[in-house]
Design a protein around this motif. Sequence first.
Motif, mmCIF file in Angstrom:
data_model
loop_
_atom_site.group_PDB
_atom_site.id
_atom_site.type_symbol
_atom_site.label_atom_id
_atom_site.label_comp_id
_atom_site.label_asym_id
_atom_site.label_seq_id
_atom_site.Cartn_x
_atom_site.Cartn_y
_atom_site.Cartn_z
ATOM 1 N N ALA A 136 0.827 -1.209 0.000
ATOM 2 C CA ALA A 136 0.000 0.000 0.000
ATOM 3 C C ALA A 136 0.865 1.265 0.000
ATOM 4 O O ALA A 136 0.568 2.226 -0.708
ATOM 5 C CB ALA A 136 -0.922 -0.018 1.221
ATOM 6 N N LEU A 137 1.946 1.249 0.773
ATOM 7 C CA LEU A 137 2.830 2.421 0.799
ATOM 8 C C LEU A 137 3.489 2.628 -0.567
ATOM 9 O O LEU A 137 3.642 3.769 -1.036
ATOM 10 C CB LEU A 137 3.904 2.260 1.884
ATOM 11 C CG LEU A 137 3.417 2.415 3.324
ATOM 12 C CD1 LEU A 137 4.507 2.025 4.314
ATOM 13 C CD2 LEU A 137 2.952 3.854 3.603
ATOM 14 N N THR A 138 3.849 1.533 -1.198
ATOM 15 C CA THR A 138 4.469 1.621 -2.536
ATOM 16 C C THR A 138 3.492 2.266 -3.506
ATOM 17 O O THR A 138 3.859 3.180 -4.268
ATOM 18 C CB THR A 138 4.856 0.202 -3.021
ATOM 19 O OG1 THR A 138 5.689 -0.386 -2.032
ATOM 20 C CG2 THR A 138 5.588 0.250 -4.353
ATOM 21 N N GLU A 139 2.243 1.837 -3.471
ATOM 22 C CA GLU A 139 1.228 2.410 -4.370
ATOM 23 C C GLU A 139 1.013 3.901 -4.065
ATOM 24 O O GLU A 139 0.919 4.720 -4.967
ATOM 25 C CB GLU A 139 -0.092 1.643 -4.224
ATOM 26 C CG GLU A 139 -0.036 0.287 -4.906
ATOM 27 C CD GLU A 139 -1.206 -0.624 -4.525
ATOM 28 O OE1 GLU A 139 -1.113 -1.810 -4.862
ATOM 29 O OE2 GLU A 139 -2.182 -0.150 -3.895
ATOM 30 N N PHE A 140 0.945 4.205 -2.776
ATOM 31 C CA PHE A 140 0.736 5.607 -2.366
ATOM 32 C C PHE A 140 1.865 6.507 -2.899
ATOM 33 O O PHE A 140 1.629 7.582 -3.449
ATOM 34 C CB PHE A 140 0.664 5.661 -0.835
ATOM 35 C CG PHE A 140 0.552 7.029 -0.234
ATOM 36 C CD1 PHE A 140 -0.253 8.007 -0.792
ATOM 37 C CD2 PHE A 140 1.247 7.336 0.939
ATOM 38 C CE1 PHE A 140 -0.361 9.268 -0.219
ATOM 39 C CE2 PHE A 140 1.146 8.594 1.517
ATOM 40 C CZ PHE A 140 0.341 9.562 0.934
ATOM 41 N N PHE A 141 3.106 6.030 -2.750
ATOM 42 C CA PHE A 141 4.238 6.858 -3.168
ATOM 43 C C PHE A 141 4.406 6.897 -4.688
ATOM 44 O O PHE A 141 5.191 7.696 -5.203
ATOM 45 C CB PHE A 141 5.531 6.401 -2.462
ATOM 46 C CG PHE A 141 5.687 7.051 -1.115
ATOM 47 C CD1 PHE A 141 4.845 6.722 -0.065
ATOM 48 C CD2 PHE A 141 6.655 8.019 -0.897
ATOM 49 C CE1 PHE A 141 4.959 7.341 1.173
ATOM 50 C CE2 PHE A 141 6.777 8.646 0.342
ATOM 51 C CZ PHE A 141 5.930 8.302 1.370
ATOM 52 N N ASN A 142 3.700 6.006 -5.396
ATOM 53 C CA ASN A 142 3.723 6.070 -6.863
ATOM 54 C C ASN A 142 2.513 6.816 -7.405
ATOM 55 O O ASN A 142 2.327 6.908 -8.615
ATOM 56 C CB ASN A 142 3.745 4.655 -7.462
ATOM 57 C CG ASN A 142 5.126 4.048 -7.330
ATOM 58 O OD1 ASN A 142 6.120 4.749 -7.475
ATOM 59 N ND2 ASN A 142 5.202 2.765 -7.037
ATOM 60 N N SER A 143 1.677 7.322 -6.502
ATOM 61 C CA SER A 143 0.444 7.978 -6.950
ATOM 62 C C SER A 143 0.642 9.494 -7.043
ATOM 63 O O SER A 143 1.648 10.036 -6.565
ATOM 64 C CB SER A 143 -0.690 7.677 -5.964
ATOM 65 O OG SER A 143 -0.494 8.450 -4.795
ATOM 66 N N GLY A 144 -0.358 10.153 -7.597
ATOM 67 C CA GLY A 144 -0.312 11.612 -7.731
ATOM 68 C C GLY A 144 -0.423 12.339 -6.402
ATOM 69 O O GLY A 144 -0.137 13.532 -6.323
ATOM 70 N N THR A 145 -0.828 11.622 -5.350
ATOM 71 C CA THR A 145 -0.995 12.288 -4.040
ATOM 72 C C THR A 145 0.162 11.987 -3.086
ATOM 73 O O THR A 145 0.052 12.194 -1.887
ATOM 74 C CB THR A 145 -2.312 11.839 -3.368
ATOM 75 O OG1 THR A 145 -2.296 10.416 -3.254
ATOM 76 C CG2 THR A 145 -3.517 12.285 -4.154
ATOM 77 N N ARG A 146 1.268 11.481 -3.628
ATOM 78 C CA ARG A 146 2.414 11.154 -2.764
ATOM 79 C C ARG A 146 2.927 12.396 -2.047
ATOM 80 O O ARG A 146 2.773 13.524 -2.550
ATOM 81 C CB ARG A 146 3.539 10.513 -3.579
ATOM 82 C CG ARG A 146 4.155 11.466 -4.592
ATOM 83 C CD ARG A 146 5.386 10.892 -5.235
ATOM 84 N NE ARG A 146 6.575 11.620 -4.783
ATOM 85 C CZ ARG A 146 7.802 11.171 -4.901
ATOM 86 N NH1 ARG A 146 8.046 9.994 -5.401
ATOM 87 N NH2 ARG A 146 8.824 11.882 -4.492
ATOM 88 N N PRO A 147 3.557 12.195 -0.886
ATOM 89 C CA PRO A 147 4.079 13.357 -0.161
ATOM 90 C C PRO A 147 5.086 14.129 -1.022
ATOM 91 O O PRO A 147 5.899 13.507 -1.729
ATOM 92 C CB PRO A 147 4.768 12.731 1.058
ATOM 93 C CG PRO A 147 4.142 11.380 1.209
ATOM 94 C CD PRO A 147 3.777 10.937 -0.169
#
Length: 301
Positions: free
Chosen positions: A136-147
Motif C-alpha cells: 500500500a505504501l508503494t502504491e501511495f508513493f507512486n500515486s499523484g498524491t504522494r508526499p
Amino acid sequence: MSFKIKEEIRSAGGKLLKVIHTSKATGTPMDVNLYLPKQYYDGSGKGKIPSLYFLSGLTCTPNNASEKAFWQREADKYGFAMVFPDTSPRGPDVPTDPQGGWDFGVGAGFYVNATQPPYNTNFNMYQYVHSELPTALTEFFNSGTRPTGVGSVDFLENISITGHSMGGFGAVAGFLKNLNKYKSCSAFAPIIDPTTTPWGIKAFTGYLGEDKSAWKQYDPCELINNVPYVPGKEILIHYGTNDQWKELYLKPENFMKLVPQSPWAKHINVKMVEGFDHSYYFVSTFVPEHAEFHAKHLGLI
Ligand SMILES: N[C@@H](CCC(=O)N[C@@H](CSC=O)C(=O)NCC(=O)O)C(=O)O
C-alpha cells in the motif's frame, strides 16, 4: 486503498508524517507514521531510499517510537526511511480484552493473524505488516498524491525490520518467516519465548486458540531451528539487565540456550547491557547501533 496525511512535522533533517489509510487486512482505518529523511527532500541519496520498519510494543500507537526512540537523526545519517505501524486495529467495533487488560486486544495485536472469533475479523496484523502495508505504501508513493519531495522510497524490496518488546517478537518472528523480504532484523527486549511466558500465552490463546501446535508458526524458539540459515542474514538483539519484565515475561535465556545449536548460531547476536531497563531510555540508547547494523545490510555503508 485511500491514504490521508493528517500531519507533517519537521523533525531532524526530514519530516515525520502521520498518515491514516484503509486496510483490508484489519477492516479498519489504520494509523501509520513515516519518517522521510533529508535525502527524500534534497535528493542527496544514491538511488532509492530503503526503509526500516519499527514494530512497537504493548499499549503503543505509532507515536511512542516516533517521539521517544530518536531514529530520525540516524535515518538522516545513513539515508533510510522509517515506518512506524500501529500495534493493532482500533475502533468502536474492534473487540478487545474482555478482562480489560492492556496486554491483549486493542494496542496488543501481537503481529499474528488471529484465527479465533471474535478477533479473526480484524486482528490480522501479520498480514497487515508484512504484506499489505508495504504494498500500500508503494502504491501511495507512486500515486499523484504522494508526499511532496524529490526522492524515491523503497518500501518493498530493500527493507529491514526491528521492534521493541511485543514488536521485537513481531520483528524476529516476521523476519524468520519472510527471509526473502527483509535484509536484516534487530530487536530491543523482545518477547522471545512467547509460548511459555504470560503475555505470549494470553495472546496466542486468544488469537490462535488452545491448540499449541498453531502457536509454533510464530515462535522464535521454534523458528530458529526450523528455518534454514540464509547467507548474509543476521539478527541483533539487546536486553537491559535491569529490565523489569525480563525474568518472567521475556525469558531471553531460554532463547539463548537454543541459539548455539541452531542453524542461526553464528548469526544471532544477543547483547545484555548492564543496568538498562525496558523503557525508551534503553531503546533510544541502542538505536544508533541498530541503525548502523541495518544501514550495512541495506547497502548504505
Ligand atoms: N501501560 C503499562 C506498561 C506497558 C509497557 O510497558 N509497554 C511498553 C512495551 S511492553 C511490551 O510490549 C511500551 O513500549 N510502552 C510505551 C512507552 O512509551 O513506554 C503499565 O501501565 O504498566
